[in-house]
Design an enzyme around this catalytic site. Sequence first.
Site, PDB file in Angstrom:
ATOM      1  N   SER A 120      -3.897  -2.814   4.282  1.00  0.00           N
ATOM      2  CA  SER A 120      -2.473  -2.630   4.531  1.00  0.00           C
ATOM      3  C   SER A 120      -2.056  -3.252   5.848  1.00  0.00           C
ATOM      4  O   SER A 120      -0.885  -3.201   6.200  1.00  0.00           O
ATOM      5  CB  SER A 120      -2.113  -1.148   4.492  1.00  0.00           C
ATOM      6  OG  SER A 120      -3.140  -0.367   5.018  1.00  0.00           O
ATOM      7  N   HIS A 141      -2.138  -6.346  -1.789  1.00  0.00           N
ATOM      8  CA  HIS A 141      -1.757  -5.034  -1.242  1.00  0.00           C
ATOM      9  C   HIS A 141      -0.886  -4.260  -2.228  1.00  0.00           C
ATOM     10  O   HIS A 141       0.263  -4.623  -2.470  1.00  0.00           O
ATOM     11  CB  HIS A 141      -1.028  -5.272   0.096  1.00  0.00           C
ATOM     12  CG  HIS A 141      -0.680  -4.025   0.831  1.00  0.00           C
ATOM     13  ND1 HIS A 141       0.343  -3.959   1.748  1.00  0.00           N
ATOM     14  CD2 HIS A 141      -1.216  -2.781   0.788  1.00  0.00           C
ATOM     15  CE1 HIS A 141       0.415  -2.737   2.232  1.00  0.00           C
ATOM     16  NE2 HIS A 141      -0.512  -2.003   1.658  1.00  0.00           N
ATOM     17  N   GLU A 153       1.980  -6.975  -2.522  1.00  0.00           N
ATOM     18  CA  GLU A 153       2.167  -7.951  -1.441  1.00  0.00           C
ATOM     19  C   GLU A 153       0.933  -8.859  -1.488  1.00  0.00           C
ATOM     20  O   GLU A 153      -0.192  -8.373  -1.346  1.00  0.00           O
ATOM     21  CB  GLU A 153       2.217  -7.174  -0.108  1.00  0.00           C
ATOM     22  CG  GLU A 153       3.151  -7.690   0.934  1.00  0.00           C
ATOM     23  CD  GLU A 153       3.162  -6.797   2.201  1.00  0.00           C
ATOM     24  OE1 GLU A 153       2.299  -5.917   2.375  1.00  0.00           O
ATOM     25  OE2 GLU A 153       4.048  -7.022   3.026  1.00  0.00           O
ATOM     26  N   ASN A 191       4.149  -3.039   6.267  1.00  0.00           N
ATOM     27  CA  ASN A 191       3.805  -2.074   7.314  1.00  0.00           C
ATOM     28  C   ASN A 191       4.296  -2.469   8.698  1.00  0.00           C
ATOM     29  O   ASN A 191       4.402  -1.613   9.577  1.00  0.00           O
ATOM     30  CB  ASN A 191       2.306  -1.796   7.297  1.00  0.00           C
ATOM     31  CG  ASN A 191       1.984  -0.863   6.151  1.00  0.00           C
ATOM     32  OD1 ASN A 191       2.726   0.078   5.893  1.00  0.00           O
ATOM     33  ND2 ASN A 191       0.913  -1.135   5.435  1.00  0.00           N
TER      34      ASN A 191
END
Length: 284
Positions: A120, A141, A153, A191
Amino acid sequence: MDEIRLVGVIGAGTMGNGIAHVFARCGYDVMLCEVEQRFLDRGLATLRKDLEREAAKGKITAEAMQAALQRVTGVLDRNRLRECDFVIEAATEKFETKKEIFADLDRITRKDVILASNTSSISATKLGQATGRPDKVIGMHFFNPVPVMKLVEVIRGLATSQETFEAIRDLAVRLEKTPVEVNDAPGFVSNRVLMPLLNEAMYAVMEGVATAEAVDEVFKLGMAHPMGPLTLADFIGLDVCLDIMRVLQEGFGDPKYRPCPLLVRMVDAGWLGKKSGRGFYKYE
Ligand code: CAA
């Protein structure tokens, strides 16, 4: 990519069992690899429960559920992944752990096999350097709960080849997900933006600006978020949130990514959120 039949998933935690779930549901055979039997048992139990939930809601048939369950084999010996046509790692969000796994996967798997990480925040470029095939290393991801969330992702490392990128983008589509291409940078897009929001919400609680409940209400009712930031942090895992904040802090060297001291203290206390029974909220 047509040749992919058997998929290796490293780690049977929240993300790993969810990833195994979607692969099995989409017809792939899966080897789910853990380091200890109890973690494997827990991951397989969750996978079964989530597939049963989908069958109960009529999203899949009872036959499809049984077939998906039969496609998943739990293993403790990583060497068993030598037969896999693709491997995705979903272990702890620590660079040294992932580096060791990637070096090992490079030794174990066929040289043509793409190695992906569900990281992440950790650099796909750096993980590629742990192997002799950086062109075949990529970030893939997923989002929690994996069976539900549509996004993948797809993170290109600097050395990731176009062929690898296209293969993983197409694989995400086969899993009925929507791939979004992102270049390698700390926290990627998801993130880099989400974690500072959660971290700031924690500061608001720590400084007594509002209670956790009040902060969450603001975001649910004012911004139509399905979960408030502190409920979401508990859901993700406070240890995971802290690991990601540290990757952002180290990667950008900017003090704005300083983890909230309350977050650090809660992780020190073993209050890791929903999975440990206590975080910003208490769970049964
Ligand atoms: N497996 C299968 N189905 C599941 C599931 C699971 N694990 N969890 C939920 N579902 C299904 C439910 O059965 C339900 O199905 P129906 O619509 O058919 O009824 C549906 O999903 C919605 O679930 P619920 O009714 O139980 O609850 P809800 O409406 O509150 O939704 C939620 C739950 C989907 C988790 C929603 O609260 C949500 O979207 N929350 C935000 C999640 C989020 O932001 N995730 C990203 C976290 S960040 C991350 O993962 C990456 C990282 O790097 C940190």
